[in-house]
Design a protein around this motif. Structure first.
Motif, short mmCIF file in Angstrom:
data_model
loop_
_atom_site.label_atom_id
_atom_site.label_comp_id
_atom_site.label_asym_id
_atom_site.label_seq_id
_atom_site.Cartn_x
_atom_site.Cartn_y
_atom_site.Cartn_z
N GLY A 289 0.26 4.36 -13.79
CA GLY A 289 0.83 4.01 -12.54
C GLY A 289 2.12 4.76 -12.07
N HIS A 293 2.49 7.12 -8.87
CA HIS A 293 3.50 7.13 -7.74
C HIS A 293 4.07 8.49 -7.86
N ASN A 351 -1.71 7.11 0.32
CA ASN A 351 -1.79 5.62 0.56
C ASN A 351 -2.61 5.05 -0.03
N ASP A 354 -1.77 4.51 -3.61
CA ASP A 354 -0.65 3.57 -3.83
C ASP A 354 -1.31 2.32 -3.65
N GLY A 355 -2.31 1.93 -2.66
CA GLY A 355 -2.54 0.60 -2.45
C GLY A 355 -3.36 0.00 -3.81
N ILE A 358 -0.81 -0.79 -6.61
CA ILE A 358 -0.20 -1.83 -6.31
C ILE A 358 -1.17 -3.15 -6.48
N ASP A 359 -2.40 -2.89 -6.29
CA ASP A 359 -3.39 -3.96 -6.56
C ASP A 359 -3.96 -4.18 -8.05
N SER A 361 -2.22 -2.47 -11.25
CA SER A 361 -1.13 -1.91 -12.14
C SER A 361 -0.58 -3.51 -12.51
#
Length: 361
Positions: A289, A293, A351, A354-355, A358-359, A361
């Motif tokens: 992650g 990022h 993007n 990243d989504g 977020i979902d 990690s």
């Protein structure tokens, strides 16, 4: 850089004139030149290499430089990525320096500055090269693209098990190859590069269709189905726009390209490289992650800088062509629009990644 999309990434170092230690080509800020173009000038003078340089710096480092008067001062250096495509047989500082290609690991060991060592290490794909050595469907892609064993692992894709990661990585191979071909076109105008981009886009379409078919047939998927389709669609948008760009260039028979177009082309090459590193890391989002990022942050930063270069290029084209060549301005604007949309597509990929992070990690 290594030659070919399945070649290892290498870095060219030169020896300093005084101490003969291994360093990267560098120099003082040049009046009237953006930093990345000044870096390209230094690379030509010190190392005898030519290529497109990405306007977004990879990072920076500090080192202590001894002046001729005996003073030892701290110097801040911004580092830019230049994709080498020509090595000169003779160059300005050849009598004073040695140049040598290193692997990333060896280059990191060869330099003295700790910050530069970390920058060199951060440049390398952590898993991409290992991933491309796996065996894998689409043997026709391998033969028509002529990328050899890079696509051998296509043959083992098993749609019933939903091998989405292999397909993501296969698709990004075509994106990297198309970005390299586009950059070469912007540099030398050779029409063979147009054909290559179009062939790569056809390969990518086949992989895209396979992903969408597999989504429909697979019960268990590693991510939400919407995330899978959005990610592959964003990747496909990038290479679709590359095709649109070269088709416009072919239609209008453009042979020469403004510096701003070349600068955006260099951003596209580096954005493709970063995306290629990110794809294999999705196999373990929890563990990767932080790196994911970092990569997406770079992609977003590149898109912002591309916007600035786009505005400068279009404004200059308008100022130079508005009175005498309105059609020329319209053509230039169209090419700029395509190039900018390619970078926008890479931001969309960032993007999507990243989504997922977020979902999961």
């Amino acid at each position: 850089m290594g030659q070919g999309i399945d070649a290892p990434i290498n870095i060219l170092l030169v020896t300093s004139r005084q101490t003969k230690r291994w360093v990267i080509p560098k120099g003082n800020i040049m009046t009237g030149l953006p930093l990345h173009r000044a870096a390209a000038v230094e690379a030509e003078e010190e190392a005898g290499v030519l290529g497109l340089v990405c306007p977004t710096p990879l990072g920076s480092y500090r080192y202590r430089k001894r002046r001729g008067n005996g003073a030892s001062l701290m110097i801040d250096v911004d580092v830019f990525c230049l994709a080498v495509n020509t090595e000169l047989g003779a160059w300005k500082e050849q009598p004073e320096r040695e140049r040598r290609w290193f692997s990333l690991a060896d280059a990191a060991q060869a330099v003295d500055e700790p910050d530069l060592r970390d920058l060199i290490r951060s440049f390398g794909p952590t898993d991409f090269k290992a991933a491309t050595r796996r065996g894998g469907i689409l043997s026709a892609v391998a033969s028509t693209s002529r990328v050899g064993s890079m696509f051998a692992w296509f043959q083992r894709l098993l749609p019933k098990s939903g091998n989405f990661f292999d397909m993501f990585e296969a698709h990004v191979v075509t994106v990297v190859a198309a970005a390299d071909a586009l950059a070469r076109l912007l540099q030398d105008g050779n029409r063979d590069h147009i054909r290559e981009v179009i062939e790569r886009e056809s390969d990518a379409d086949e992989i895209n269709r396979e992903v969408l078919r597999t989504v429909r047939e697979t019960f268990l998927t590693p991510f939400d189905r919407g995330a899978i389709t959005s990610l592959i669609s964003s990747l496909d948008d990038a290479i679709d726009e590359m095709q649109a760009a070269v088709q416009a260039i072919d239609l209008y028979e453009l042979r020469g390209f403004e510096q701003e177009m070349k600068d955006i082309g260099a951003i596209i090459v580096d954005a493709a490289r970063l995306t290629a590193e990110a794809m294999p890391l999705l196999r373990d989002v929890a563990a990767n992650g932080v790196r994911l990022h970092e990569l997406t942050e770079r992609l977003v930063r590149m898109e912002s800088q591309s916007d600035d270069i786009y505005r400068i290029g279009v404004k200059r084209a308008f100022a130079e062509l508005k009175a005498d060549d309105v059609q020329g301005f319209i053509v230039a604007r169209e090419v700029y629009d395509h190039l900018e949309r390619i970078v926008d597509a890479f931001k969309a990929v960032a993007n999507e990644i990243d989504g997922i992070v977020i979902d999961h990690s």
